[in-house]
Design an enzyme around this catalytic site. Structure first.
Site, PDB file in Angstrom:
ATOM      1  CG  ASP A 319      -7.535  -7.789 -58.380  1.00 14.67           C
ATOM      2  OD1 ASP A 319      -8.233  -8.505 -58.643  1.00 14.67           O
ATOM      3  OD2 ASP A 319      -5.757  -8.051 -57.672  1.00 14.67           O
ATOM      4  CG  HIS A 451     -13.940 -44.415 -72.575  1.00 19.91           C
ATOM      5  ND1 HIS A 451     -13.354 -44.463 -71.365  1.00 19.91           N
ATOM      6  CD2 HIS A 451     -12.949 -44.940 -73.258  1.00 19.91           C
ATOM      7  CE1 HIS A 451     -12.192 -45.638 -71.112  1.00 19.91           C
ATOM      8  NE2 HIS A 451     -11.987 -46.046 -72.635  1.00 19.91           N
TER       9      HIS A 451
HETATM   10  P1  FAD Z   1      -4.635  -4.951 -62.240  1.00 17.09           P
HETATM   11  O1  FAD Z   1      -4.529  -5.660 -63.292  1.00 17.09           O
HETATM   12  O2  FAD Z   1      -3.921  -4.250 -61.099  1.00 17.09           O
HETATM   13  O3  FAD Z   1      -4.557  -3.626 -63.101  1.00 17.09           O
HETATM   14  C1  FAD Z   1      -5.007  -2.436 -62.477  1.00 17.09           C
HETATM   15  C2  FAD Z   1      -4.140  -1.726 -63.441  1.00 17.09           C
HETATM   16  O4  FAD Z   1      -4.265   0.173 -63.644  1.00 17.09           O
HETATM   17  C3  FAD Z   1      -2.599  -1.711 -63.424  1.00 17.09           C
HETATM   18  O5  FAD Z   1      -2.205  -1.586 -65.120  1.00 17.09           O
HETATM   19  C4  FAD Z   1      -2.016  -0.003 -62.596  1.00 17.09           C
HETATM   20  O6  FAD Z   1      -1.006   0.082 -63.502  1.00 17.09           O
HETATM   21  C5  FAD Z   1      -2.750   0.713 -63.613  1.00 17.09           C
HETATM   22  N1  FAD Z   1      -3.781   1.911 -62.491  1.00 17.09           N
HETATM   23  C6  FAD Z   1      -3.500   2.059 -60.830  1.00 17.09           C
HETATM   24  N2  FAD Z   1      -3.680   3.098 -60.684  1.00 17.09           N
HETATM   25  C7  FAD Z   1      -3.644   3.824 -61.737  1.00 17.09           C
HETATM   26  C8  FAD Z   1      -4.498   5.101 -62.471  1.00 17.09           C
HETATM   27  N3  FAD Z   1      -4.675   6.184 -61.281  1.00 17.09           N
HETATM   28  N4  FAD Z   1      -4.289   5.458 -63.275  1.00 17.09           N
HETATM   29  C9  FAD Z   1      -4.346   5.172 -64.657  1.00 17.09           C
HETATM   30  N5  FAD Z   1      -3.602   3.370 -64.168  1.00 17.09           N
HETATM   31  C10 FAD Z   1      -3.685   2.985 -62.876  1.00 17.09           C
HETATM   32  N6  FAD Z   1      -6.557 -14.176 -60.832  1.00 17.09           N
HETATM   33  C11 FAD Z   1      -6.168 -15.033 -61.583  1.00 17.09           C
HETATM   34  O7  FAD Z   1      -7.470 -15.296 -61.983  1.00 17.09           O
HETATM   35  N7  FAD Z   1      -5.397 -16.361 -62.180  1.00 17.09           N
HETATM   36  C12 FAD Z   1      -4.318 -16.254 -61.834  1.00 17.09           C
HETATM   37  O8  FAD Z   1      -3.686 -17.281 -62.138  1.00 17.09           O
HETATM   38  C13 FAD Z   1      -3.642 -15.612 -60.799  1.00 17.09           C
HETATM   39  N8  FAD Z   1      -1.969 -15.254 -61.041  1.00 17.09           N
HETATM   40  C14 FAD Z   1      -1.553 -14.143 -60.615  1.00 17.09           C
HETATM   41  C15 FAD Z   1      -0.244 -14.166 -60.129  1.00 17.09           C
HETATM   42  C16 FAD Z   1       0.985 -13.701 -59.562  1.00 17.09           C
HETATM   43  C17 FAD Z   1       2.294 -13.898 -59.435  1.00 17.09           C
HETATM   44  C18 FAD Z   1      -0.568 -12.434 -58.746  1.00 17.09           C
HETATM   45  C19 FAD Z   1       0.161 -11.321 -58.614  1.00 17.09           C
HETATM   46  C20 FAD Z   1      -1.534 -12.491 -59.111  1.00 17.09           C
HETATM   47  C21 FAD Z   1      -2.539 -13.588 -60.537  1.00 17.09           C
HETATM   48  N9  FAD Z   1      -4.050 -12.961 -60.206  1.00 17.09           N
HETATM   49  C22 FAD Z   1      -4.384 -14.066 -60.486  1.00 17.09           C
HETATM   50  C23 FAD Z   1      -4.441 -11.669 -59.856  1.00 17.09           C
HETATM   51  C24 FAD Z   1      -4.960 -11.045 -61.156  1.00 17.09           C
HETATM   52  O9  FAD Z   1      -3.753 -10.576 -61.127  1.00 17.09           O
HETATM   53  C25 FAD Z   1      -5.800 -10.217 -60.137  1.00 17.09           C
HETATM   54  O10 FAD Z   1      -6.990 -10.188 -59.994  1.00 17.09           O
HETATM   55  C26 FAD Z   1      -5.722  -9.258 -61.623  1.00 17.09           C
HETATM   56  O11 FAD Z   1      -4.353  -8.349 -62.499  1.00 17.09           O
HETATM   57  C27 FAD Z   1      -6.824  -7.922 -61.211  1.00 17.09           C
HETATM   58  O12 FAD Z   1      -7.812  -7.170 -61.923  1.00 17.09           O
HETATM   59  P2  FAD Z   1      -7.310  -5.691 -62.277  1.00 17.09           P
HETATM   60  O13 FAD Z   1      -7.702  -5.123 -63.272  1.00 17.09           O
HETATM   61  O14 FAD Z   1      -8.339  -5.676 -61.264  1.00 17.09           O
HETATM   62  O15 FAD Z   1      -5.945  -5.067 -61.852  1.00 17.09           O
END
Ligand code: FAD
Ligand code: AMP
Length: 475
Positions: A319, A451
C-alpha cells in the site's frame, strides 16, 4: 556492532511478511520489523489486513450475512426461524478470535522459515542501516544488504471531520463497535464503506452512505454498479450520490453531518459517522532525511515497475507504493522482490489483479470495464448470463446478479470479467487464471464446467459473447 542481515523488511502486513518468508525460502538471513499495536496494547504481525481490515471485516460480513439469510431466505426454504437473535458480544469475540489465531500464525510461519520477527518501529538510515525503536523505547541498529519497505497505509482523515474515535470513527473503530448504532452515517461509497455499511445495516442500524461522486461505484463496470445499487436499496442501505461532506459537529450523544448536494446544503444526524473516504500511504518516521528514498506528490514511496526505490538495494511494496491498495497486490510484490533479491526471475502482472467487494451479493471483477473499453475505442463483444438461469444459484436462493464477460472482437481474447452474485469473489479466480493464461472466450466455452455450479454462469457468459448461450436467450 549492528546485527547484519541479508534482508530487513520494515512492516509485517500482507506485503511485508510474504517478502520476509520468501526471502528466507531463498536461503537469505532475514528480519521483519513490525510496529503494529492493537487497541489493548498487544503487538501482532499481519498489519492492517489481518488486524483491522480484510480478515475482521470478512468475519463480521459472514456472521451478519447468516443473520440476513435467516431473516430473509429461510422462509422460502420452508424453515421457520422465528426468534433469531443477535449476541453482538459473541459475534465480536469470534471476530477477535479469528484475528488472534491468524496473526499468531504469522509468528509461527516466521519461526518455521527462520525469519527473525521484531516488534518495534523501523527507520531507514543512510547506507541501508535500519534503526529499530522497540515499544519500550530502546533503540538498536540493524545492517542490511537489502531493505524492503512495506509500511502500508492508514485511513484518510477529512480535515473538516477529524477522527475523535467516538462519534467520528475510522474503519478499524467500526469493526470493533460494542453496540449497534441506531443511526449510522458512512462517508464514502467505496469498497470499505459498502462493506461496513452492510455489516451494521444487517445488524439493524439505519445506514445512510454519503458519496461525493455522482456515479455509484465509479471504479466498477457500470452495468454491475447499477445492479449493486438496486440490491443495496432493497436491503435498506440508503446511498446518496453527489453528496460532498463539509463538516460535522458532535453534541448530546449524536453527530450532525453537513454536506452539499445538487440542491444545496444538507444536514444529517447520526449516532456515529464512519469516515471511509480511502487510505493514504503511511510513511511517518520511516525515512531518515538522508535515506535517499523519495516520495511522490501523493505521499507514496516512489518505485519503478520492479519496486526499486532508486536507492541501491532498497525496495518498497504494498500500500505504500503506487497501484491498487489490495492485500493480494502487496503479497505478489513482496514475493517478487524477495525473488529478485535472490537473483531469480519475477513478474507482477498489474493488468490482471482481481477486485472483490464482499457485500451480498458479492461484486468481483478482473481486467477492463465496458466503459474503459469504449473510451479506448476497443472493438469488443459482451456476453451476460444471469444467475437466475443457473440451476445451482436457484437452488441456493441466490438468483440475483449476473456474470458479464468482455472479449476482443478481433482476437477473442478475454479483456474483462465482471460478476455480481453469490460467491463472486471465488468465481473471479477462474476468470483471473484465464486472463493470466491469455485465454480466449472460446477457451472458456470449451472448458467443461461441473453441473450444477455457479461457475457454469461464467461458461455460459463466454458462450453468450458469441450468442451461443444454451441456458438463456441470446440477444
Ligand atoms: P499494512 O497491512 O498496512 O501493513 C503495514 C504494516 O507495517 C503495519 O503492521 C504497520 O504497523 C507496519 N509499519 C508501518 N510503519 C512501520 C515502521 N516504520 N516500522 C515497523 N513497522 C511499520 N484488501 C484486500 O485485498 N481485500 C480485502 O477484503 C480488504 N478489506 C479491507 C477492509 C478494511 C476495513 C480495510 C481498512 C482494508 C482492507 N483491505 C483489503 C486493504 C488491505 O488491508 C491492504 O491493502 C493491505 O493491508 C496492505 O498491505 P501492506 O502490507 O502494504 O500494509
Ligand atoms: P475507496 O477509495 O474505495 O476507499 O472509496 C472512497 C470513496 O469515498 C470514493 O468513492 C470517494 O469518491 C468518496 N469520498 C471521498 N471524499 C468524500 C467526501 N468528502 N464526501 C463523500 N464521499 C467522499
Amino acid at each position: 556492532m549492528a546485527d547484519a542481515f541479508d534482508v530487513v523488511v520494515i512492516g509485517g502486513g500482507p506485503a511485508g511478511y510474504p517478502a520476509a518468508i520468501r526471502a528466507a525460502q531463498n536461503g537469505l538471513k532475514v528480519a521483519c520489523i513490525d510496529a503494529w499495536k492493537n487497541r489493548d496494547g498487544g503487538t501482532a504481525f499481519g498489519g492492517t489486513c489481518l488486524n483491522a481490515g480484510c480478515i475482521p471485516s470478512k468475519a463480521l460480513l459472514e456472521s451478519t450475512e447468516l443473520l440476513h439469510r435467516a431473516q430473509t431466505e429461510f422462509a422460502a426454504h420452508g424453515i421457520a426461524a422465528s426468534g433469531v437473535a443477535v449476541d453482538l458480544a459473541v459475534m465480536q469475540k469470534r471476530r477477535a478470535g479469528i484475528v488472534r489465531s491468524m496473526t499468531g500464525g504469522i509468528a509461527s510461519l516466521f519461526k518455521a522459515a527462520g525469519v527473525t520477527g521484531i516488534f518495534g518501529r523501523g527507520r531507514l538510515l543512510a547506507g541501508r542501516r535500519v534503526e529499530v525503536t522497540s515499544h519500550d523505547g530502546a533503540k538498536s541498529e540493524l545492517a542490511a544488504r537489502h531493505v524492503v519497505l512495506a509500511s502500508g497505509s492508514a485511513p484518510t482523515e477529512l480535515k473538516s471531520l477529524p477522527f475523535d474515535h467516538q462519534y467520528i470513527i475510522d474503519s478499524w473503530d467500526a469493526l470493533e463497535l460494542a453496540a449497534v448504532p441506531n443511526k449510522l452515517c458512512v462517508i464514502g461509497g467505496g469498497v470499505i464503506g459498502l462493506e461496513l455499511g452492510s455489516v451494521w445495516r444487517r445488524l439493524g442500524a439505519e445506514v445512510v452512505v454519503l458519496e461525493a461522486l455522482e456515479d455509484f461505484l465509479a471504479i466498477a463496470d457500470q452495468q454491475l454498479a447499477g445492479e449493486a445499487a438496486r440490491q443495496f436499496k432493497r436491503q435498506g442501505l440508503e446511498i446518496r450520490l453527489g453528496a460532498k461532506v463539509t463538516g460535522a459537529a458532535a453534541a448530546n450523544g449524536a453527530v450532525t453531518v453537513s454536506y452539499a448536494d445538487r440542491t444545496g446544503a444538507q444536514r444529517l444526524s447520526a449516532d456515529k459517522v464512519i469516515v471511509a473516504v480511502g487510505r493514504r500511504p503511511y510513511t511517518t518516521n520511516l525515512l531518515a532525511p538522508d535515506s535517499g528514498v523519495a516520495l511522490d506528490e501523493r505521499g507514496f514511496i516512489r518505485v519503478d515497475e520492479q519496486c526499486r526505490t532508486g536507492v541501491e538495494n532498497v525496495w518498497a511494496v504494498g500500500d505504500c507504493v503506487r497501484g491498487p491498495m489490495l492485500a493480494h497486490k502487496g503479497k505478489e510484490e513482496g514475493m517478487a522482490v524477495a525473488d529478485r533479491i535472490a537473483g531469480r526471475y519475477a513478474h507482477v502482472n498489474y493488468a490482471v489483479i482481481p477486485s472483490v467487494i464482499y457485500t451480498a451479493p458479492e461484486i468481483a471483477w478482473v481486467g477492463q470495464t465496458e466503459q474503459q473499453l469504449k473510451a479506448a475505442g476497443t472493438d469488443y463483444k459482451s456476453g451476460v448470463f444471469p444467475f437466475a438461469a443457473a440451476g445451482r444459484a436457484r437452488a441456493m436462493e441466490a438468483g440475483a446478479g449476473f456474470v458479464k464477460l468482455l472479449a476482443s472482437r478481433a482476437t477473442d481474447a478475454i479483456l474483462g470479467v465482471h460478476i455480481i452474485g453469490a460467491m463472486a469473489g471465488e468465481l473471479i479466480a477462474e476468470a483471473t487464471l484465464a486472463m493470466e493464461f491469455q485465454a480466449s472466450a472460446e477457451d472458456l466455452q470449451r472448458t467443461i464446467h461441473a453441473h450444477p455450479t455457479l461457475a457454469e454462469a461464467l461458461h455460459e457468459a463466454a458462450l453468450a459473447a458469441d450468442r451461443r448461450a444454451i441456458d438463456s436467450i441470446n440477444r
